[in-house]
Design an enzyme around this catalytic site. Structure first.
Site, mmCIF file in Angstrom:
data_model
loop_
_atom_site.group_PDB
_atom_site.id
_atom_site.type_symbol
_atom_site.label_atom_id
_atom_site.label_comp_id
_atom_site.label_asym_id
_atom_site.label_seq_id
_atom_site.Cartn_x
_atom_site.Cartn_y
_atom_site.Cartn_z
ATOM 1 N N ARG A 41 27.856 12.197 48.537
ATOM 2 C CA ARG A 41 29.152 12.055 47.861
ATOM 3 C C ARG A 41 28.961 12.321 46.369
ATOM 4 O O ARG A 41 27.985 11.848 45.783
ATOM 5 C CB ARG A 41 29.704 10.649 48.073
ATOM 6 C CG ARG A 41 30.166 10.344 49.485
ATOM 7 C CD ARG A 41 30.355 8.846 49.649
ATOM 8 N NE ARG A 41 30.941 8.467 50.924
ATOM 9 C CZ ARG A 41 30.273 8.300 52.055
ATOM 10 N NH1 ARG A 41 28.975 8.517 52.090
ATOM 11 N NH2 ARG A 41 30.892 7.931 53.162
ATOM 12 N N HIS A 90 29.940 7.606 44.270
ATOM 13 C CA HIS A 90 29.810 6.590 45.335
ATOM 14 C C HIS A 90 28.816 7.033 46.411
ATOM 15 O O HIS A 90 29.008 6.763 47.597
ATOM 16 C CB HIS A 90 31.163 6.290 45.986
ATOM 17 C CG HIS A 90 32.161 5.670 45.059
ATOM 18 N ND1 HIS A 90 32.355 4.312 44.957
ATOM 19 C CD2 HIS A 90 33.042 6.220 44.174
ATOM 20 C CE1 HIS A 90 33.308 4.056 44.066
ATOM 21 N NE2 HIS A 90 33.731 5.194 43.568
ATOM 22 N N ARG A 113 33.182 0.314 53.579
ATOM 23 C CA ARG A 113 31.976 0.802 52.898
ATOM 24 C C ARG A 113 32.011 0.344 51.445
ATOM 25 O O ARG A 113 33.013 0.542 50.752
ATOM 26 C CB ARG A 113 31.880 2.329 52.985
ATOM 27 C CG ARG A 113 30.605 2.891 52.357
ATOM 28 C CD ARG A 113 30.451 4.377 52.616
ATOM 29 N NE ARG A 113 29.263 4.905 51.972
ATOM 30 C CZ ARG A 113 29.194 5.329 50.703
ATOM 31 N NH1 ARG A 113 30.271 5.306 49.933
ATOM 32 N NH2 ARG A 113 28.060 5.781 50.211
ATOM 33 N N ASN A 132 38.168 -0.521 44.502
ATOM 34 C CA ASN A 132 36.968 -0.932 43.766
ATOM 35 C C ASN A 132 36.945 -2.451 43.617
ATOM 36 O O ASN A 132 37.920 -3.126 43.943
ATOM 37 C CB ASN A 132 36.971 -0.310 42.368
ATOM 38 C CG ASN A 132 36.505 1.152 42.375
ATOM 39 O OD1 ASN A 132 35.853 1.603 43.313
ATOM 40 N ND2 ASN A 132 36.845 1.870 41.328
ATOM 41 N N PHE A 180 39.179 13.228 35.835
ATOM 42 C CA PHE A 180 38.093 12.671 36.642
ATOM 43 C C PHE A 180 36.798 13.476 36.543
ATOM 44 O O PHE A 180 35.725 12.906 36.333
ATOM 45 C CB PHE A 180 38.552 12.533 38.098
ATOM 46 C CG PHE A 180 37.636 11.682 38.941
ATOM 47 C CD1 PHE A 180 37.508 10.329 38.696
ATOM 48 C CD2 PHE A 180 36.896 12.236 39.985
ATOM 49 C CE1 PHE A 180 36.659 9.534 39.471
ATOM 50 C CE2 PHE A 180 36.053 11.455 40.757
ATOM 51 C CZ PHE A 180 35.939 10.098 40.505
ATOM 52 N N ARG A 211 44.193 11.815 43.376
ATOM 53 C CA ARG A 211 43.229 11.361 44.384
ATOM 54 C C ARG A 211 43.642 11.868 45.761
ATOM 55 O O ARG A 211 42.795 12.231 46.580
ATOM 56 C CB ARG A 211 43.161 9.831 44.411
ATOM 57 C CG ARG A 211 42.556 9.212 43.174
ATOM 58 C CD ARG A 211 42.499 7.688 43.302
ATOM 59 N NE ARG A 211 41.425 7.258 44.160
ATOM 60 C CZ ARG A 211 41.311 6.020 44.665
ATOM 61 N NH1 ARG A 211 42.230 5.109 44.390
ATOM 62 N NH2 ARG A 211 40.296 5.703 45.434
ATOM 63 N N TYR A 247 40.311 13.652 47.843
ATOM 64 C CA TYR A 247 39.496 13.083 48.930
ATOM 65 C C TYR A 247 39.465 13.987 50.143
ATOM 66 O O TYR A 247 38.417 14.212 50.754
ATOM 67 C CB TYR A 247 39.998 11.675 49.296
ATOM 68 C CG TYR A 247 39.663 10.661 48.231
ATOM 69 C CD1 TYR A 247 40.341 10.660 47.010
ATOM 70 C CD2 TYR A 247 38.652 9.741 48.395
ATOM 71 C CE1 TYR A 247 40.031 9.765 46.012
ATOM 72 C CE2 TYR A 247 38.331 8.832 47.396
ATOM 73 C CZ TYR A 247 39.026 8.856 46.209
ATOM 74 O OH TYR A 247 38.709 7.975 45.209
ATOM 75 N N ARG A 249 31.777 18.031 52.447
ATOM 76 C CA ARG A 249 30.709 17.137 52.914
ATOM 77 C C ARG A 249 30.473 17.261 54.422
ATOM 78 O O ARG A 249 29.347 17.273 54.898
ATOM 79 C CB ARG A 249 31.121 15.684 52.624
ATOM 80 C CG ARG A 249 30.185 14.924 51.740
ATOM 81 C CD ARG A 249 30.734 13.616 51.235
ATOM 82 N NE ARG A 249 31.559 12.799 52.079
ATOM 83 C CZ ARG A 249 31.133 11.905 52.965
ATOM 84 N NH1 ARG A 249 29.848 11.717 53.136
ATOM 85 N NH2 ARG A 249 31.980 11.190 53.685
HETATM 86 FE FE1 HDD Z 1 37.288 8.006 44.021
HETATM 87 C C1 HDD Z 1 34.930 8.405 46.414
HETATM 88 C C2 HDD Z 1 37.287 4.606 44.566
HETATM 89 C C3 HDD Z 1 39.470 7.597 41.405
HETATM 90 C C4 HDD Z 1 37.599 11.354 43.760
HETATM 91 N N1 HDD Z 1 36.279 6.748 45.241
HETATM 92 C C5 HDD Z 1 35.364 7.113 46.177
HETATM 93 C C6 HDD Z 1 34.912 5.948 46.873
HETATM 94 C C7 HDD Z 1 35.569 4.871 46.347
HETATM 95 C C8 HDD Z 1 36.443 5.386 45.319
HETATM 96 C C9 HDD Z 1 35.420 3.430 46.764
HETATM 97 C C10 HDD Z 1 33.865 5.923 47.977
HETATM 98 C C11 HDD Z 1 34.498 6.046 49.330
HETATM 99 C C12 HDD Z 1 33.431 5.947 50.402
HETATM 100 O O1 HDD Z 1 32.857 4.869 50.554
HETATM 101 O O2 HDD Z 1 33.205 6.960 51.077
HETATM 102 N N2 HDD Z 1 38.132 6.412 43.099
HETATM 103 C C13 HDD Z 1 38.103 5.118 43.549
HETATM 104 C C14 HDD Z 1 39.060 4.327 42.809
HETATM 105 C C15 HDD Z 1 39.648 5.163 41.911
HETATM 106 C C16 HDD Z 1 39.086 6.473 42.106
HETATM 107 C C17 HDD Z 1 39.323 2.850 43.029
HETATM 108 C C18 HDD Z 1 40.720 4.856 40.911
HETATM 109 C C19 HDD Z 1 41.773 4.152 41.181
HETATM 110 N N3 HDD Z 1 38.312 9.251 42.784
HETATM 111 C C20 HDD Z 1 39.180 8.884 41.788
HETATM 112 C C21 HDD Z 1 39.790 10.075 41.210
HETATM 113 C C22 HDD Z 1 39.272 11.139 41.893
HETATM 114 C C23 HDD Z 1 38.339 10.598 42.875
HETATM 115 C C24 HDD Z 1 40.809 10.071 40.095
HETATM 116 C C25 HDD Z 1 39.538 12.614 41.739
HETATM 117 C C26 HDD Z 1 40.531 13.146 41.153
HETATM 118 N N4 HDD Z 1 36.349 9.609 44.879
HETATM 119 C C27 HDD Z 1 36.679 10.886 44.650
HETATM 120 C C28 HDD Z 1 35.922 11.854 45.529
HETATM 121 C C29 HDD Z 1 35.094 10.881 46.423
HETATM 122 C C30 HDD Z 1 35.455 9.531 45.871
HETATM 123 C C31 HDD Z 1 35.217 12.920 44.837
HETATM 124 C C32 HDD Z 1 33.600 11.149 46.558
HETATM 125 C C33 HDD Z 1 33.281 11.028 48.007
HETATM 126 C C34 HDD Z 1 34.573 10.867 48.656
HETATM 127 O O3 HDD Z 1 35.567 10.934 47.741
HETATM 128 O O4 HDD Z 1 34.766 10.709 49.843
HETATM 129 O O5 HDD Z 1 36.815 12.608 46.264
#
Ligand code: HDD
Length: 711
Positions: A85, A88, A126, A162, A175, A372, A376, A383
């Protein structure tokens, strides 16, 4: 691994089934002991140790490419990894269920997962750190992910939150910049899993909307004692839709049954080296011992009519809705009761999407959430491939029927000549809203298309001040130490000097103290006045459990030859029956001889020797009586260090008889009072609570629990 009681184990094996667990059984393979080895195409393998080669029996000749068995083995190995990832990457997961108390949320939503108390909805959760790569340490200072997949009968609902209720940025378009800044720097890939470097502090110094979140991460929330002892937040503002078609804005909160607890920084730092897997082991240990992690789900709701009532924008993810303004309503509980069977297939392949909601739950115009919802879904394709939702851990427990087809690694076989709509057989027809079809809320939207944010999004410091003001003095002092630690790791003076300006917009004293610590420029007046307001629920001490508990706490029993084994057994039994997990730590991992005259066969077996585990990995220590054993402990530098270190981390230390003398000897700090808790025990019980009263140290998570020893 110690266990609480046999009955807890039995409970574990009988009560952890669910619709999702049953669904996964279809794919679970349990190899039998002595089972034969085969290739992936099912042919039995007679030799897995020697590549087919030309050899005359004396010397080895070339290996042959025709060896399909060797090629398959190497080829499969070469392709084992998938992209981690992008954030995270490091995480741990478990199965469980969610249940509402009653239908009290039905005035807000039609979603049965939030209103139907006859249901137990399977979940997979998770937890994660954000910054580090997959192999980084668990206890670094960081935000923790709190992602939940609810396998509802209406489809999967993913709440990707979170352990901190706000975020660093307001608009999703920032981001990539934020993540690039916090991750290891591009020229040397340093540091790993740390925000203590130039680029992070450079970015947040220039991006004042992150000030509030930085306060949270630098507080004790950034170093949780356990995933089980963290709050969880949906963070973004979502919406709920009720049967009258009315919409409410909603924030989701999860409150842990065990309270919110953190390490002290010194512990967290040391555990990074001593046991980098501490949090994931802690999660599994608790579940396997029947101490199921549990959270209450509470919601904050606002009718549409109140959207503009506040001095902050309720769609701004850098703001909380203070509980004094919008109270929490508890609606249900979430329990984790089953570890994963295989890490990769479940925890690594689980894929969350904020865009996955079910009827009755919707989005808001929160600009972070909107982005978001795009990100995702996109990342799962890179992935896991386009058919990622067919993977066992991701597939819903309700029927899936549509005309999406093909793509790489398609698993499902659809037996039908129809793959389009409309069709002559009426297959895969859209479902009317009255029959459960998802329908978007008819929202009136007006405005001018432009790259801008709402007016109230421009204010960044009110809630950063509110958070800082609401911390107890020891929490504030931890926060100051944390920022000072981080800025000390920034080598560029431009970076550490400019962050003092941000701090000065939060609190003058805070800015001055940090400036002195890190060689910043001392401000001569506040950047802006501190409004002095507080909110009671922002300090984590607010979340202490109503009844102090030692459930699932790790207690080290320190022994040497000649210890009082009769007394130790009695104390251990009392601790174990209160569901603490006891470990005996001795001079060697072997039998330790009890005091003369005590009949214990070869002695009592120590789980670890003093060097094998350190005090940092335990919540409390108990030292039994026994003259000879105490003399031996006092002579052993590592044993003395054990106790001094635990004492410095403000952990409860219980001792009996000669054990008390040993404690007095090794803990010779001025002003420390040793005293017995007033629960009526005749044994003298010494605890490090005395330190707390001197004000020299701050209270640590474990020290806030009462260690009950004795009758
Ligand atoms: Fe995110 C993963 C939480 C903003 C893009 N995020 C990811 C995970 C968590 C969060 C818990 C891990 C999920 C897992 O266990 O597979 N993220 C947050 C929270 C945010 C946040 C609470 C703000 C409120 N995230 C955020 C933004 C973006 C992303 C603004 C993109 C514009 N986040 C991602 C991602 C991930 C991710 C790149 C990486 C792996 C995945 O999604 O599955 O898409």
């Amino acid at each position: 691994m110690s266990s609480f009681t046999q009955s807890a184990k039995e409970m574990f094996t009988t009560t952890t089934s669910s619709k999702k667990v049953d669904d996964l059984q279809r794919d679970i393979q349990e190899p039998v002991a002595g089972g034969g080895l085969t290739t992936d195409h099912g042919v039995k393998v007679s030799d897995t140790d020697n590549w087919l080669k030309v050899t005359d029996g004396h010397k080895s000749g070339p290996s042959l490419l025709e060896d399909q068995i060797a090629r398959e083995k190497i080829h499969r190995f070469d392709h084992e990894r998938i992209p981690e990832r992008v954030v995270h990457a490091r995480g741990a997961g478990a199965h469980g269920y969610f249940k509402v108390y009653d239908d009290r949320a039905s005035k807000y939503t039609t979603a049965p997962v939030l209103t139907d108390s006859s249901r137990s909805t399977p979940v997979f959760m998770r937890f994660s750190t954000v910054q580090g790569s997959k192999g980084s340490a668990d206890t670094v200072r960081d935000v923790r992910g709190f992602a939940i997949k609810f396998y509802t009968d209406e489809g999967n609902w993913d709440l990707v939150g979170n352990d901190i209720p706000v975020f660093f940025i307001q608009d999703a378009i920032k981001f990539p910049d934020f993540v690039h800044a916090v991750k290891p720097e591009p020229h040397n890939e340093v540091p790993q899993g740390q925000s203590a470097h130039n680029n992070f502090w450079d970015f947040v110094g220039l991006q004042p909307e992150s000030a509030h979140m930085v306060m949270w991460v630098m507080s004790d929330r950034g170093i949780p004692r356990s995933f089980r002892m963290m709050q969880g937040f949906g963070v973004n503002t979502y919406t709920l839709l009720n049967s009258k078609g009315e919409r409410h804005f909603v924030k989701f909160h999860f409150i842990p049954e065990l309270g919110v607890h953190s390490f002290v920084w010194d512990e967290a730092l040391k555990i990074c080296g001593q046991d980098p897997d501490f949090h994931r082991k802690d999660l599994n240990e608790a579940i396997e011992n029947g101490a199921y992690p549990k959270w209450t789900l509470a919601i904050q709701t606002l009718p549409e009519s109140r959207e503009h009532e506040f001095d902050f924008d309720i769609l701004d993810a850098t703001k909380i809705w203070p509980e004094e303004l919008v109270p929490l309503q508890e609606i249900g509980e979430l329990v984790l009761n089953r570890p994963v069977d295989e890490f990769f297939s479940e925890t690594e392949q689980v894929a969350f999407c904020t865009s996955h909601v079910v009827p009755g739950i919707g989005f808001s115009d929160d600009p972070l959430l909107q982005g978001r919802n795009f990100s995702y879904f996109d990342t799962q394709i890179s992935r896991l491939g386009i058919n990622w939702e067919e993977l066992p851990i991701n597939r819903p427990v309700c029927p899936v029927l549509n005309h999406n087809r093909d793509g790489k690694s398609r698993h499902r076989i659809v037996k039908s000549e129809i793959n389009y709509w409309p069709n002559r057989k009426d297959t895969g027809r859209p479902v009317a809203p009255a029959d459960g079809g998802f329908v978007e809320y008819a929202q009136r939207v007006e405005g001018i298309k432009q790259r801008a944010r709402g007016e109230k999004f421009q204010e960044h410091f009110n809630q950063a001040q509110l958070f800082y003001n609401s911390l107890r003095p020891h929490e504030q002092s931890h926060l100051i130490s944390a920022i000072s630690f981080e800025l000390s790791h920034c080598e560029d003076p431009v970076v550490y000097k400019s962050y003092i300006n941000v701090l000065n917009d939060i609190d003058f004293e805070l800015a001055k103290t940090v400036a002195v610590n890190v060689n910043g420029d001392l401000p001569d007046k506040p950047g802006r006045p501190n409004h002095g307001q507080k909110s009671k629920s922002l300090s984590q001490t607010y979340y202490m459990p109503k009844e102090p508990t030692i459930v699932s706490r790790r207690i080290a029993i320190l022994v040497a030859d000649g210890f009082n084994a009769v007394e130790m057994q009695a104390v251990r039994a009392a601790l174990t029956s209160a569901k603490a997990v006891c470990y005996i730590i001795g001079p060697r991992r072997n039998h330790i001889r009890p005091a003369a005259g005590q009949d214990f066969g070869q002695g009592v077996f120590a789980d670890h020797h003093f060097e094998g585990q350190r005090s940092t990995l335990f919540d409390a220590i108990y030292i039994p009586s026994g003259e000879e054993h105490v003399k031996a402990l006092a002579k052993n530098g590592r044993a003395v260090h054990w106790v001094r270190e635990a004492f410095g981390h403000c952990k409860p230390i219980g001792a009996v008889g000669d054990g008390v003398n040993f404690l007095r000897e090794v803990v010779r700090l001025p002003g420390v009072k040793l005293f017995a808790p007033s629960h009526g025990s005749n044994d003298e019980v010494v605890s490090s609570y005395g330190v707390v009263t001197t004000g020299q140290y701050s209270i640590s998570s474990a020290a806030t629990d009462v260690l009950k020893i004795g009758p």
